[in-house]
Design an enzyme around this catalytic site. Structure first.
Site, PDB file in Angstrom:
ATOM      1  N   CYS A  71       0.839  -1.197   0.000  1.00  0.00           N
ATOM      2  CA  CYS A  71       0.000   0.000   0.000  1.00  0.00           C
ATOM      3  C   CYS A  71       0.878   1.253   0.000  1.00  0.00           C
ATOM      4  O   CYS A  71       1.583   1.505  -0.969  1.00  0.00           O
ATOM      5  CB  CYS A  71      -0.979  -0.049   1.165  1.00  0.00           C
ATOM      6  SG  CYS A  71      -2.292   1.194   1.063  1.00  0.00           S
TER       7      CYS A  71
ATOM      8  N   HIS B 181      -3.431  -5.575   0.654  1.00  0.00           N
ATOM      9  CA  HIS B 181      -2.805  -5.901   1.938  1.00  0.00           C
ATOM     10  C   HIS B 181      -2.757  -7.407   2.209  1.00  0.00           C
ATOM     11  O   HIS B 181      -3.663  -7.956   2.850  1.00  0.00           O
ATOM     12  CB  HIS B 181      -3.590  -5.233   3.068  1.00  0.00           C
ATOM     13  CG  HIS B 181      -3.411  -3.761   3.128  1.00  0.00           C
ATOM     14  ND1 HIS B 181      -2.475  -3.173   3.941  1.00  0.00           N
ATOM     15  CD2 HIS B 181      -4.028  -2.751   2.463  1.00  0.00           C
ATOM     16  CE1 HIS B 181      -2.537  -1.861   3.794  1.00  0.00           C
ATOM     17  NE2 HIS B 181      -3.472  -1.590   2.895  1.00  0.00           N
TER      18      HIS B 181
ATOM     19  N   GLU C  72      -0.960  -8.909   4.343  1.00  0.00           N
ATOM     20  CA  GLU C  72      -0.815  -9.141   5.789  1.00  0.00           C
ATOM     21  C   GLU C  72      -2.166  -9.228   6.484  1.00  0.00           C
ATOM     22  O   GLU C  72      -2.250  -9.709   7.618  1.00  0.00           O
ATOM     23  CB  GLU C  72       0.068  -8.056   6.426  1.00  0.00           C
ATOM     24  CG  GLU C  72      -0.598  -6.719   6.676  1.00  0.00           C
ATOM     25  CD  GLU C  72      -0.736  -5.807   5.464  1.00  0.00           C
ATOM     26  OE1 GLU C  72      -1.034  -4.610   5.669  1.00  0.00           O
ATOM     27  OE2 GLU C  72      -0.565  -6.273   4.324  1.00  0.00           O
TER      28      GLU C  72
END
Length: 179
Positions: free
Chosen positions: A42, A150, A152
């Site tokens: 990002c 994202h 994660e």
């Protein structure tokens, strides 16, 4: 090494433009030059582009709206340090959360990325208007990768939309252990 998402320096000038001058970025650039796997997620992707580690830039989304939703990505290349655990063409479900996530570059750069297999991820449904559906790219040596979504936040099916993001981090561990 991971350069995370967030709003660095308030993104007052242009996303990542001020953060690229942070003292720590000198260390990130040097580590990348030594071959350390570096991932920008990002805002981290924006910073890596601004720092010259990746080509192109990230601009306001098409429609000028902040996007916050789960998106499907295609693994366009599984040869980077961050994608070896995936089959080429695999689908990943990960969250996208950005207002300035539209990947742009000149035709020559886009052709080079395509020709060298450096487009790492593509949107299946390109909701932010990224050129050629690009969600992530890699450096020429495949050790530096930036992506807007994202991964994660997609490491545990209980708390995310999937655990599809785990392969990115396992791939990096493999790259470090082989080095």
């Amino acid at each position: 090494m991971i350069v995370p998402g967030g709003f660095s320096y308030g993104d007052y000038l242009r996303c990542g433009a001020i953060a690229r001058f942070a003292p720590v970025m000198g260390e990130v650039v040097e580590a990348a030059r030594r071959g350390m796997p570096v991932l920008g997620i990002c805002n981290g992707f924006q910073v890596l582009c601004e720092a010259g580690l990746l080509p192109g830039a990230l601009t306001r989304n098409a429609g000028l709206h902040f996007v916050c939703r789960d998106v499907w990505l295609e693994v366009a290349s599984n040869t980077s340090a961050w994608t070896t655990r995936y089959e080429q063409g695999a689908d990943l479900l990960v969250p996208l959360k950005s207002g300035e996530g539209r990947y742009v570059a000149g035709d020559e750069v886009l052709d080079e990325l395509e020709g060298e297999g450096r487009v790492v991820f593509r949107y299946r449904d390109n909701i932010n208007g990224s050129m050629r559906d690009i969600a992530g790219v890699s450096s020429a040596n495949g050790r530096v990768v930036g992506l807007m979504p994202h991964p994660e936040h997609a490491t545990e099916a209980l708390t995310g939309p999937s655990d599809d993001g785990l392969g990115i981090f396992y791939s990096a561990l493999d790259a470090i252990l082989v080095s």
